[in-house]
Design a protein around this motif. Structure first.
Motif, short mmCIF file in Angstrom:
data_model
loop_
_atom_site.label_atom_id
_atom_site.label_comp_id
_atom_site.label_asym_id
_atom_site.label_seq_id
_atom_site.Cartn_x
_atom_site.Cartn_y
_atom_site.Cartn_z
N SER A 53 40.43 45.10 29.34
CA SER A 53 39.27 44.62 29.59
C SER A 53 38.57 43.55 28.54
N GLU A 54 38.30 43.58 27.31
CA GLU A 54 38.12 42.68 26.46
C GLU A 54 39.03 41.28 26.22
N TYR A 55 40.67 41.80 25.99
CA TYR A 55 41.53 40.70 26.29
C TYR A 55 40.82 39.76 27.37
N ASN A 56 40.63 40.06 29.00
CA ASN A 56 40.45 39.65 30.14
C ASN A 56 38.91 38.89 29.98
N LYS A 57 38.29 39.65 29.47
CA LYS A 57 37.10 38.42 28.52
C LYS A 57 37.12 37.43 27.72
N GLU A 60 40.16 32.11 28.91
CA GLU A 60 39.63 31.01 29.57
C GLU A 60 40.06 31.24 30.85
N ASP A 61 41.86 31.79 31.23
CA ASP A 61 42.14 31.65 32.57
C ASP A 61 40.78 33.00 33.82
N GLU A 62 41.20 31.84 35.10
CA GLU A 62 40.26 31.89 35.99
C GLU A 62 40.45 33.95 36.26
N TYR A 63 42.57 34.06 36.60
CA TYR A 63 42.89 35.78 36.90
C TYR A 63 42.75 36.50 36.40
N CYS A 94 44.42 38.03 41.78
CA CYS A 94 42.70 38.34 42.15
C CYS A 94 42.31 37.54 40.97
N THR A 95 40.99 36.52 40.95
CA THR A 95 40.12 36.19 40.20
C THR A 95 39.25 37.38 39.32
N LYS A 96 39.16 37.30 38.08
CA LYS A 96 37.87 38.34 37.25
C LYS A 96 36.66 38.12 37.71
N THR A 103 43.72 47.33 40.56
CA THR A 103 44.58 47.73 41.75
C THR A 103 45.48 46.12 42.22
N CYS A 104 45.24 44.84 41.77
CA CYS A 104 45.48 43.75 42.31
C CYS A 104 46.35 43.37 42.52
N ALA A 105 47.20 42.22 43.10
CA ALA A 105 48.47 42.69 42.72
C ALA A 105 48.64 41.54 42.03
#
Length: 141
Positions: A53-57, A60-63, A94-96, A103-105
Motif C-alpha cells: 500500500s505504501e509503495y503504491n502511494k 507515480e505509475d497510475e497502475y 487496474c488503476t490505483k 484482486t486485479c489481474a
C-alpha cells in the motif's frame, strides 16, 4: 547413596526437557536476531499489505502493483518488530483509483507487467498501533 542418584536423575530429566524445547522458539524470544517468518502469519500478511500500500502511494505509475510472489520473509524482535520482505511485484490492469485492487489481474504482456524486485523493511509497534515503512528498494526484474 540414594539422594545423589535421585539428584542425578532429576538433572538428567531437566537436561532432556531443555533439549526437547525447540531452539527456534527459544531464539525468537531473544531480541535482535533475524529469523524466517511464516508467510501465513496474520502479522506478516499485515506487514506485506502495508508495504504494498505504501509503495503504491509513493509511485507515480497510475497502475496498481501487487505481489506476484514473496521470495523471502524475515522478522526481528526489537522494541516492536521489524519485518524484512523480498517481493516480486507485478503491474496490474487496474488503476490505483479503482476499488478492490487487491484482486486485479496482472497485465498479460511482459512489457506492460513491468515486474520489479523489491525489498521492504516494515517496523511495527503493535501496542502503540503504529507501523511504518522504514526502507524500500526496488529494481526492474
Amino acid at each position: 547413596m540414594a539422594q545423589p542418584l535421585c539428584t542425578l536423575l532429576l538433572l538428567l530429566a531437566a537436561l532432556a526437557g531443555a533439549q526437547a524445547w525447540s531452539p527456534k522458539e527459544e531464539d525468537r524470544m531473544i531480541s535482535g536476531g533475524i529469523y524466517d517468518a511464516d508467510l501465513n502469519d496474520d502479522e506478516v500478511q499485515h506487514a506485506l499489505h502495508f508495504a504494498i500500500s505504501e509503495y503504491n502511494k509513493a509511485t507515480e505509475d497510475e497502475y496498481y502493483r501487487r505481489p506476484l510472489r514473496v521470495l523471502r520473509a524475515r522478522e526481528q524482535v526489537v522494541a516492536g518488530t521489524n519485518y524484512f520482505l523480498d517481493v516480486e511485484l507485478g503491474r496490474t490492469t487496474c488503476t490505483k483509483s479503482q476499488p478492490n485492487v487487491d484482486t486485479c489481474a496482472f497485465h498479460e504482456q511482459p512489457e506492460l507487467q513491468k515486474k520489479q524486485l523489491c525489498s521492504f523493511q516494515i517496523y511495527e509497534v503493535p501496542w502503540e498501533d503504529r507501523m511504518s515503512l522504514v526502507n524500500s528498494r526496488c529494481q526492474e526484474a
